[in-house]
Design an enzyme around this catalytic site. Structure first.
Site, PDB file in Angstrom:
ATOM      1  N   ASP A   1       0.863  -1.182   0.000  1.00  0.00           N
ATOM      2  CA  ASP A   1       0.000   0.000   0.000  1.00  0.00           C
ATOM      3  C   ASP A   1       0.903   1.236   0.000  1.00  0.00           C
ATOM      4  O   ASP A   1       1.483   1.595   1.034  1.00  0.00           O
ATOM      5  CB  ASP A   1      -0.897   0.013   1.241  1.00  0.00           C
ATOM      6  CG  ASP A   1      -1.969  -1.079   1.220  1.00  0.00           C
ATOM      7  OD1 ASP A   1      -1.675  -2.180   0.724  1.00  0.00           O
ATOM      8  OD2 ASP A   1      -3.071  -0.823   1.740  1.00  0.00           O
TER       9      ASP A   1
ATOM     10  N   LYS B   1      -6.884   3.280  -3.548  1.00  0.00           N
ATOM     11  CA  LYS B   1      -7.287   3.327  -2.141  1.00  0.00           C
ATOM     12  C   LYS B   1      -7.530   4.769  -1.716  1.00  0.00           C
ATOM     13  O   LYS B   1      -6.762   5.663  -2.064  1.00  0.00           O
ATOM     14  CB  LYS B   1      -6.189   2.672  -1.294  1.00  0.00           C
ATOM     15  CG  LYS B   1      -6.419   2.663   0.203  1.00  0.00           C
ATOM     16  CD  LYS B   1      -5.283   1.914   0.901  1.00  0.00           C
ATOM     17  CE  LYS B   1      -5.343   2.048   2.413  1.00  0.00           C
ATOM     18  NZ  LYS B   1      -4.222   1.345   3.091  1.00  0.00           N
TER      19      LYS B   1
ATOM     20  N   LYS C   1     -10.254   0.235  -2.620  1.00  0.00           N
ATOM     21  CA  LYS C   1     -10.185   0.019  -1.172  1.00  0.00           C
ATOM     22  C   LYS C   1     -10.473   1.320  -0.428  1.00  0.00           C
ATOM     23  O   LYS C   1      -9.624   2.190  -0.353  1.00  0.00           O
ATOM     24  CB  LYS C   1      -8.802  -0.509  -0.768  1.00  0.00           C
ATOM     25  CG  LYS C   1      -8.625  -0.696   0.738  1.00  0.00           C
ATOM     26  CD  LYS C   1      -7.228  -1.208   1.076  1.00  0.00           C
ATOM     27  CE  LYS C   1      -6.966  -1.242   2.571  1.00  0.00           C
ATOM     28  NZ  LYS C   1      -5.597  -1.711   2.904  1.00  0.00           N
TER      29      LYS C   1
END
Length: 335
Positions: free
Chosen positions: A167, A235, A271
């Site tokens: 991430d 995300k 996400k």
């Protein structure tokens, strides 16, 4: 594994999908493309997100949604006070969320800092969670304020330690000042650093920090920029600022991945992270995914929740559906 261990042979950075190759041919072309995207109607967007949040999900549909949401969680601990013991306990919870009910699904991943990746992988493998992913934040999380060589070293260390997913955070300063090609090239370089010699490359989730991007138009541009650069998942946020995932800013991203697949044939995951704490919240997001994207995205490979406390409420609501009553305060662990 030490950072000096051999890595996978360097692969060429991923190119933009052929259908959009011209968009990334130069800094000027990328700017023209991103600023040529349709503007976001903020009033219409927020009204649509609010309307989707009013859908009533009951009985068997609610039970299905709760289990699906559990299976989509990236169970997260990203604190300076994290210890190996805390990470091992979180892994045990991710594999067996309710020790009294083995029908509860496992979570999708455990998300930790790079120095805890090896601990998480060992704990999952020892506890029956071989199929649970280890996700690691990297690239000077949460600020993204570091030189590129530092960000790449951070990523490679996490991958070498066993991370299945990375991430990364974008350089919001570069993005907001219009240096789109710098952000694009950093994402491509981090994607290359996710290479693994012995198995599938680690998947790359690209974090925008929507609360710092200020406008829905910026969120749409960041979404397309990241997808063009090779992101596997986009995300919303780090969970470390005042404004994180919201239904409206997530809706912008859902529409972007829908349009990207229509243009390129490539499916990208989404996400939302930060501030999603209740089963009611999670189900609203699942309704939105179903309405905007359909069944193709209703799977942990394509939609995740970044969360620490959400799992507890999902478990309590699940038990309420099963038994007709809520459990006492000791039913779920306090993370």
């Amino acid at each position: 594994m030490p950072a000096s261990s051999p890595t996978a042979p360097a692969a060429p950075p991923p190119a933009a999908p052929p259908a959009l190759a011209d968009a990334t041919a130069s800094d000027a072309a990328l700017r023209r493309f991103l600023h040529g995207l349709p503007g976001v109607d903020a009033v219409g967007l927020e009204a649509r997100a609010a309307q989707l949040g009013t859908r009533s999900i009951k009985t068997t549909a609610k039970a299905y949604a709760i289990d699906l949401a559990i299976s989509m969680i990236d169970l997260t601990t990203l604190e300076g006070a994290d210890t190996p013991g805390k990470v091992r306990a979180l892994c045990a919870k991710g594999v067996n969320p309710d020790p009294t009910d083995r029908t509860v699904p496992k979570v999708a991943a455990i998300c930790v800092y790079p120095d805890m990746v090896a601990t998480a992988r060992q704990a999952l493998d020892a506890g029956g969670g071989q199929d649970v992913k280890v996700a690691s934040v990297a690239t000077a999380f949460p600020s993204g304020r570091a030189a590129l060589n530092v960000k790449l070293a951070d990523t490679r260390d996490a991958v070498l330690a066993g991370a299945d997913e990375i991430d990364m955070v974008i350089d919001r300063g570069a993005f907001l000042s219009g240096r789109y090609m710098k952000v694009f090239e950093e994402i491509r370089a981090v994607k290359q650093a996710c290479a693994r010699a012995d198995r599938e490359d680690a998947h790359l989730k690209v974090i925008f920090e929507n609360g710092e991007l200020s406008t829905y138009d910026n969120i749409r541009r960041a979404s397309w920029l990241a997808m063009l650069a090779g992101a596997d998942v986009i995300k919303t946020s780090t969970g470390k600022v005042a404004v994180n995932a919201t239904p409206a800013n997530t809706l912008v991203m859902l529409e972007a991945v829908r349009d990207f697949r229509a243009a390129t044939g490539t499916q990208i995951g989404v996400k939302p992270a930060g501030g999603i704490r209740t089963a009611k919240d999670a189900i609203k997001y699942l309704v939105m995914v179903n309405e905007v994207l359909g069944d193709d995205w209703l799977h942990p490979d394509w939609f995740r929740f970044g969360a620490s406390s959400l799992l507890n409420d999902l478990l309590m609501q699940r038990q309420k559906l099963t038994t007709g009553r809520y459990s006492g305060p000791d039913y779920v662990t306090v993370d």
